[in-house]
Every structure is written in C-alpha cells, then in structure tokens.
Design an enzyme around this catalytic site. Structure first.
Site, PDB file in Angstrom:
ATOM      1  N   GLU A  18      10.600 110.897  25.853  1.00 19.15           N
ATOM      2  CA  GLU A  18      12.039 110.901  25.597  1.00 19.15           C
ATOM      3  C   GLU A  18      12.543 109.509  25.951  1.00 19.15           C
ATOM      4  OE1 GLU A  18      14.501 114.000  27.325  1.00 19.15           O
ATOM      5  OE2 GLU A  18      16.294 112.779  27.030  1.00 19.15           O
ATOM      6  N   ARG A  56      22.159 120.763  42.618  1.00 15.20           N
ATOM      7  CA  ARG A  56      23.597 120.480  42.586  1.00 15.20           C
ATOM      8  C   ARG A  56      24.297 121.162  41.416  1.00 15.20           C
ATOM      9  NH1 ARG A  56      23.608 114.068  41.081  1.00 15.20           N
ATOM     10  NH2 ARG A  56      22.248 114.007  42.888  1.00 15.20           N
ATOM     11  N   HIS A  57      23.542 121.501  40.369  1.00 11.95           N
ATOM     12  CA  HIS A  57      24.191 122.243  39.276  1.00 11.95           C
ATOM     13  C   HIS A  57      23.364 123.477  38.893  1.00 11.95           C
ATOM     14  CE1 HIS A  57      21.704 119.347  37.144  1.00 11.95           C
ATOM     15  NE2 HIS A  57      22.589 118.368  37.190  1.00 11.95           N
ATOM     16  N   THR A  94      23.578 110.586  38.190  1.00 15.20           N
ATOM     17  CA  THR A  94      22.794 111.179  37.105  1.00 15.20           C
ATOM     18  C   THR A  94      21.472 110.421  37.053  1.00 15.20           C
ATOM     19  OG1 THR A  94      22.768 111.713  34.738  1.00 15.20           O
ATOM     20  CG2 THR A  94      23.875 109.676  35.363  1.00 15.20           C
ATOM     21  N   THR A  95      20.536 110.875  36.186  1.00 18.37           N
ATOM     22  CA  THR A  95      19.238 110.204  36.083  1.00 18.37           C
ATOM     23  C   THR A  95      19.478 108.752  35.675  1.00 18.37           C
ATOM     24  OG1 THR A  95      18.492 112.316  35.228  1.00 18.37           O
ATOM     25  CG2 THR A  95      16.922 110.514  35.167  1.00 18.37           C
ATOM     26  N   GLY A 155      24.237 116.142  26.647  1.00 25.48           N
ATOM     27  CA  GLY A 155      24.976 117.048  27.522  1.00 25.48           C
ATOM     28  C   GLY A 155      26.410 116.658  27.778  1.00 25.48           C
ATOM     29  N   HIS A 156      26.604 115.585  28.527  1.00 25.50           N
ATOM     30  CA  HIS A 156      27.922 115.284  29.083  1.00 25.50           C
ATOM     31  C   HIS A 156      29.021 115.174  28.040  1.00 25.50           C
ATOM     32  CE1 HIS A 156      31.019 112.831  31.118  1.00 25.50           C
ATOM     33  NE2 HIS A 156      30.730 113.645  32.110  1.00 25.50           N
ATOM     34  N   ARG A 184      33.065 125.224  42.965  1.00 24.76           N
ATOM     35  CA  ARG A 184      33.664 126.315  43.746  1.00 24.76           C
ATOM     36  C   ARG A 184      32.636 127.314  44.256  1.00 24.76           C
ATOM     37  NH1 ARG A 184      39.300 127.068  43.313  1.00 24.76           N
ATOM     38  NH2 ARG A 184      40.107 124.977  43.468  1.00 24.76           N
ATOM     39  N   ASP A 210      23.885 121.508  31.915  1.00 22.58           N
ATOM     40  CA  ASP A 210      23.994 121.276  33.366  1.00 22.58           C
ATOM     41  C   ASP A 210      25.440 121.234  33.839  1.00 22.58           C
ATOM     42  OD1 ASP A 210      21.260 120.928  33.364  1.00 22.58           O
ATOM     43  OD2 ASP A 210      21.320 118.780  33.782  1.00 22.58           O
ATOM     44  N   HIS A 211      26.301 120.562  33.045  1.00 23.87           N
ATOM     45  CA  HIS A 211      27.649 120.313  33.563  1.00 23.87           C
ATOM     46  C   HIS A 211      28.568 121.517  33.494  1.00 23.87           C
ATOM     47  CE1 HIS A 211      26.425 116.494  34.743  1.00 23.87           C
ATOM     48  NE2 HIS A 211      26.151 116.088  33.514  1.00 23.87           N
TER      49      HIS A 211
END
Ligand code: PXP
Length: 242
Positions: A151, A48-49, A99-100, A212-213, A17, A8-9
């Site tokens: 999860e 958003r992503h 974030t979630t 992810g992050h 941009r 995602d990131h």
C-alpha cells in the site's frame, strides 16, 4: 478499482465519550451499501478508536472483506491469526502519533520482524500488504519479503502544494509500476480526499484505495451513504479520465 472505506473515525467519535454510538460497524454496513468494496480498520495498540469487539462484529457483517491494519507486534498478530480477516496491512505505529506518519521501516534491523509477521500471516492463509513510502528500494524489499501487496503511502502527495504535487504523483506512479513488475499487487492510501483522489485512481496498476478521514468528515454533514457515493464517483471518474 476497489474502494475500501476506513471507519476508524466513527469509533474515534464514540470513544470521545466511551459510549456505544456512533457504531463503526453500522457505518461499515452503510458504506458497503453505498459503493464501498470493503472495509478497513486499524486495531491500534492503544485501542484509541477500533476495539476488539468492533473487529469481531465487522468480520461477521462485512460482505466485501475486512482489511485489518496492525503493527508487526505479537498481541495484534495473534488476534489477526485467530480472527482471519481477508487481508492484513502491516503499518508502523508510534504511541504519540496522531495518525500513521510514514511507511514501514524495512531497514536491516526492522526487516526481520516484518518478515516473520508476513510468514505468520501467510501460514494463517491471510493476504498480506505492507504500507510503505513510494521509494524504489523499499518496494524491492517488499518483494523480497514475499508480501502479496504494497500500500503506497499517499501522505506526501496529499500534503504537497500545487507546484510539488505532479512530482509526488509521478513518484507514486513509478513506485506502483515497479511494484507491479515485481509481482506485487498495488494499493494506495492516506490523506486522500474528494479533490486529490482522481490522479491516484488513474494509476493503472493500482487496484485498491483505502480512504477514511475525508469520507467520515463529509459524512458528518451529508450522511455516510452520500459521502461514500460521492467518493465512489470521484474514484471512478479519476479512473476513467484520459
Ligand atoms: N492506509 C493506511 C495504512 C492508514 O494507516 C490510514 C489511516 O488509518 C489510511 C490508509 C487512511 O487514511 P485517511 O484516514 O487519511 O484516509
């Protein structure tokens, strides 16, 4: 232990941009070539992503399968039914969140919405996971909803200080055991880093991690391939630890 890398990131940087780079699909290809077992993306209501076209391209190239995170909302469920990723993880979603923030609310008023989403996904032949807090009552509700997997939200574990972390880990481990006893596959994720992933990877019944992050942050400095290889190593080392 499957490592699913959330890209995602990469899209977050692109959307800063509204341009075409960096490409999350290219990141996914590199991640899979560097030890990821599959790719996770969250198609948020506000886009958003990740965008719809990212998901469509990703489904064509991700060899290990796509774990699509969506809210139990009509518009995104219809996309999941049409595109049929290997797995959908239902997550809560609030517009104003960064974030979630927490696991799904499975209290009486929201449970029926989740139940109908699980049924829809199941009839489309899609494996369904529910992103939930490591809480025994919630895990029991997931079994009652006939999801394929849970999860476990590792956010509180990840945010805990040194003194509180063992208690958070044992909460995750006992919820994982309960889920497995109830016939649910066990996944975990959120806030996991190179430093804290080991003990979670060591929970025997846990089959899949979504990260992810931390990986994308490290990739900024060392590149996507090395960042994924290092996380693969950290997960495997945590799994093998006595
Ligand atoms: N699992 C779920 C359900 C998530 O919503 C997220 C964040 O998108 C992750 C895992 C990955 O969390 P992080 O980016 O903190 O590794």
């Amino acid at each position: 232990m499957r490592l699913f890398v959330n890209v995602d990131h990469v899209a977050t940087v692109r959307e800063a941009r509204r341009t075409v780079e960096p490409d999350p699909v290219q990141a996914a290809v590199l991640a899979e070539a560097s030890g990821a077992d599959g790719i996770t993306v969250h198609l948020r209501e506000d886009r958003r992503h990740i965008q719809d076209h990212d998901l469509e391209r990703l489904l064509e190239v991700a060899a290990g399968g796509v774990n699509l995170e969506v809210a139990a909302e009509e518009a995104v469920l219809a996309i999941a039914e049409r595109l049929r990723p290997a797995q959908v993880t239902l997550v809560p979603e609030k517009r104003e969140e960064i974030t979630t923030e927490g696991g799904l609310d499975l209290g009486h008023s929201s449970r029926e919405r989740v139940r109908s989403a699980v049924r829809r996904l199941r009839s489309a032949g899609i494996r369904t996971s529910l992103f939930v807090d490591p809480d025994p009552e919630v895990i029991e509700a997931c079994a009652e909803l006939e999801a394929d997997a849970v999860e476990l939200h590792t956010g509180e574990y990840s945010n805990a200080g040194d003194s509180e972390r063992p208690a958070q880990l044992s909460r995750l481990a006992s919820s994982a055991e309960l889920a497995a006893e109830l016939g649910l596959s066990v996944h975990a994720g959120h806030g996991l880093t190179y430093d804290n992933v080991g003990p979670v990877a060591g929970i025997e019944v846990c089959e899949e991690l979504n990260i992810g992050h931390s990986i994308i942050s490290r990739a900024v400095f060392v590149g996507m391939a090395r960042a994924v290889e290092e996380m693969r190593f950290a997960v495997d080392a945590g799994r093998a630890a006595p």
